[in-house]
Design an enzyme around this catalytic site. Structure first.
Site, PDB file in Angstrom:
ATOM      1  N   LYS A  81     -16.736  13.627  20.601  1.00  0.00           N
ATOM      2  CA  LYS A  81     -17.574  14.454  19.733  1.00  0.00           C
ATOM      3  C   LYS A  81     -18.812  14.993  20.447  1.00  0.00           C
ATOM      4  CE  LYS A  81     -19.659  12.454  16.225  1.00  0.00           C
ATOM      5  NZ  LYS A  81     -19.895  11.791  14.913  1.00  0.00           N
ATOM      6  N   ASP A  82     -19.305  14.259  21.423  1.00  0.00           N
ATOM      7  CA  ASP A  82     -20.531  14.648  22.129  1.00  0.00           C
ATOM      8  C   ASP A  82     -20.252  15.465  23.392  1.00  0.00           C
ATOM      9  OD1 ASP A  82     -21.925  13.153  20.242  1.00  0.00           O
ATOM     10  OD2 ASP A  82     -21.859  11.342  21.454  1.00  0.00           O
ATOM     11  N   ARG A 129     -22.375  19.712   9.302  1.00  0.00           N
ATOM     12  CA  ARG A 129     -21.001  19.620   8.787  1.00  0.00           C
ATOM     13  C   ARG A 129     -20.916  18.655   7.606  1.00  0.00           C
ATOM     14  NH1 ARG A 129     -17.352  15.715   9.417  1.00  0.00           N
ATOM     15  NH2 ARG A 129     -18.766  14.645  10.847  1.00  0.00           N
ATOM     16  N   ARG A 130     -21.508  17.483   7.770  1.00  0.00           N
ATOM     17  CA  ARG A 130     -21.461  16.499   6.691  1.00  0.00           C
ATOM     18  C   ARG A 130     -22.273  16.973   5.496  1.00  0.00           C
ATOM     19  NH1 ARG A 130     -22.490  11.626  10.925  1.00  0.00           N
ATOM     20  NH2 ARG A 130     -20.333  11.224  11.507  1.00  0.00           N
ATOM     21  N   ARG A 147     -32.351  10.532  11.605  1.00  0.00           N
ATOM     22  CA  ARG A 147     -31.969  10.450  13.007  1.00  0.00           C
ATOM     23  C   ARG A 147     -31.977   9.008  13.459  1.00  0.00           C
ATOM     24  NH1 ARG A 147     -32.357  13.195  18.016  1.00  0.00           N
ATOM     25  NH2 ARG A 147     -30.680  11.674  18.104  1.00  0.00           N
ATOM     26  N   ARG A 153     -30.121   3.941  11.407  1.00  0.00           N
ATOM     27  CA  ARG A 153     -29.795   4.640  10.152  1.00  0.00           C
ATOM     28  C   ARG A 153     -29.489   3.650   9.039  1.00  0.00           C
ATOM     29  NH1 ARG A 153     -26.577  10.123  11.992  1.00  0.00           N
ATOM     30  NH2 ARG A 153     -27.640  10.285  13.974  1.00  0.00           N
ATOM     31  N   CYS A 241     -23.276  22.596  17.397  1.00  0.00           N
ATOM     32  CA  CYS A 241     -23.697  21.779  16.254  1.00  0.00           C
ATOM     33  C   CYS A 241     -24.761  22.492  15.435  1.00  0.00           C
ATOM     34  CB  CYS A 241     -24.100  20.371  16.680  1.00  0.00           C
ATOM     35  SG  CYS A 241     -25.171  20.302  18.077  1.00  0.00           S
TER      36      CYS A 241
HETATM   37  N1  LIG Z   1     -23.366  11.724  16.536  1.00  0.00           N
HETATM   38  C1  LIG Z   1     -23.458  10.498  17.261  1.00  0.00           C
HETATM   39  C2  LIG Z   1     -22.144   9.826  17.400  1.00  0.00           C
HETATM   40  N2  LIG Z   1     -21.316  10.135  18.413  1.00  0.00           N
HETATM   41  C3  LIG Z   1     -20.186   9.368  18.275  1.00  0.00           C
HETATM   42  C4  LIG Z   1     -20.338   8.563  17.172  1.00  0.00           C
HETATM   43  C5  LIG Z   1     -19.331   7.562  16.758  1.00  0.00           C
HETATM   44  C6  LIG Z   1     -18.059   8.153  16.253  1.00  0.00           C
HETATM   45  C7  LIG Z   1     -17.115   8.702  17.254  1.00  0.00           C
HETATM   46  O1  LIG Z   1     -16.849   8.093  18.305  1.00  0.00           O
HETATM   47  O2  LIG Z   1     -16.568   9.769  16.984  1.00  0.00           O
HETATM   48  C8  LIG Z   1     -21.569   8.841  16.587  1.00  0.00           C
HETATM   49  C9  LIG Z   1     -22.165   8.218  15.400  1.00  0.00           C
HETATM   50  C10 LIG Z   1     -21.874   8.945  14.099  1.00  0.00           C
HETATM   51  O3  LIG Z   1     -21.600  10.146  14.081  1.00  0.00           O
HETATM   52  O4  LIG Z   1     -21.959   8.307  13.039  1.00  0.00           O
END
Ligand SMILES: NCc1[nH]cc(CCC(=O)O)c1CC(=O)O
Length: 305
Positions: A81-82, A129-130, A147, A153, A241
């Site tokens: 995702k990153d 997105r969420r 954040r 969180r 993003c």
């Molecule tokens: N945005 C940060 C992030 N990057 C990856 C994860 C964990 C989930 C994954 O591996 O896809 C998270 C935490 C989240 O979004 O709650």
């Protein structure tokens, strides 16, 4: 036998993921010695700003890539995702271990659920997105930015005025915290996950045959097929993003089914398309073009203004 240096961000999630990968490689028969080198990225130093405003995903990855190009580390474990769509020419994602649950989860205080959360409840997320998808289903809720890492969180849910927060189930699972909190996994039909959510992406140098061979021990083709469709989609809409975009693919036999989503930030406009194909790359492009043609282009333009 060569010692392999593994770069990792210092966050708890990153370290846990990196250690997990090394353990799995050893169990799969890797004979190498592994050493973890911690790297503090810009993304880790910024804690109080909405991530999409300060440079987005790339922040967590660039410094790690530089160390790989310099030969200071041999591979790195990222959350897919990153990882930005484009990688430096010399590097590639050489391994994707089997995906875990890709869904988002809602964690509510006082035993509430997504259905029963009272009108006006405050939902914490830092993801457009969420936020957009929550508002599309429950326009009576309020989104507030939150954040920090997963642990922070969860603590803010107790200590600040959030009534619920949203997280990736994958993060909770990898930290071993699924027993620690009551969560509700949201169906991908309600909440299309982020592209690559639940997938680990291991990045290494293309010309390093030894590391490539070791990492192959952990590679999962089905995961790679789904992730390829999702990432092709993201690249084709040039999603960042800064815009609410989701993409989620499943694989059955040789068929990939991909759902793509583009939404306005307030959730008032939500475009969603699902298609199936045996060619994941063509599918990603097809879903993107379809969404863009049906109004997605206008949504992206208005969000980017
Ligand atoms: N945005 C940060 C992030 N990057 C990856 C994860 C964990 C989930 C994954 O591996 O896809 C998270 C935490 C989240 O979004 O709650």
């Amino acid at each position: 036998m060569r010692k392999i240096i593994v770069g990792s961000r210092r966050s708890q999630l990153a370290m846990t993921q990196t250690k997990w990968v090394i353990e799995q490689l050893k169990q799969a028969g890797a004979q190498n010695e592994f050493e973890i080198k911690e790297i503090v990225t810009k993304g880790d130093q910024i804690v109080d700003v909405q991530l999409s405003k300060v440079g987005g995903k790339g922040l967590f990855v660039k410094e790690i890539q530089q160390q790989m190009l310099d030969g200071d580390i041999d591979f790195a474990v990222h959350s897919m995702k990153d990882v930005p769509a484009e990688l430096p020419e010399e590097l590639y994602i050489s391994c994707m271990p089997k995906r875990v649950d890709a869904r988002d989860v809602l964690i509510c205080e006082n035993g509430y659920t997504f259905e029963t959360l009272p009108k006006g409840s405050i939902v914490g997320t830092s993801s457009l997105r969420r936020g957009a998808q929550i508002l599309a289903a429950r326009p009576d809720l309020e989104i507030q930015w939150i954040r920090g890492n997963i642990d922070t969180r969860l603590k803010k849910l107790d200590s600040e005025n959030y009534n619920a927060i949203l997280l990736a189930k994958a993060g909770l699972e990898r930290m071993g915290w699924t027993d620690r909190v009551d969560f509700e996994a949201l169906d991908p039909d309600v909440m299309v996950p982020a592209v690559g959510q639940g997938v680990l992406a291991i990045e290494s140098r293309k010309d390093d045959a030894e590391v490539t061979a070791v990492l192959q021990l952990l590679h999962d083709d089905v995961t790679a097929k789904a992730a390829t469709a999702e990432r092709t989609f993201l690249k084709a809409i040039e999603g960042s993003c800064h815009v609410p975009v989701g993409g989620y693919a499943t694989v059955e036999g040789d068929e990939v089914t991909l759902t793509g989503l583009i939404a306005s930030v307030d959730g008032k406009e939500v475009l969603r398309v699902t298609k199936t194909s045996t060619d994941g790359v063509a599918l990603g492009q097809d879903v993107a073009e379809d969404l863009l043609g049906r109004g997605g282009r206008e949504i992206l333009a208005s969000v980017n203004e």
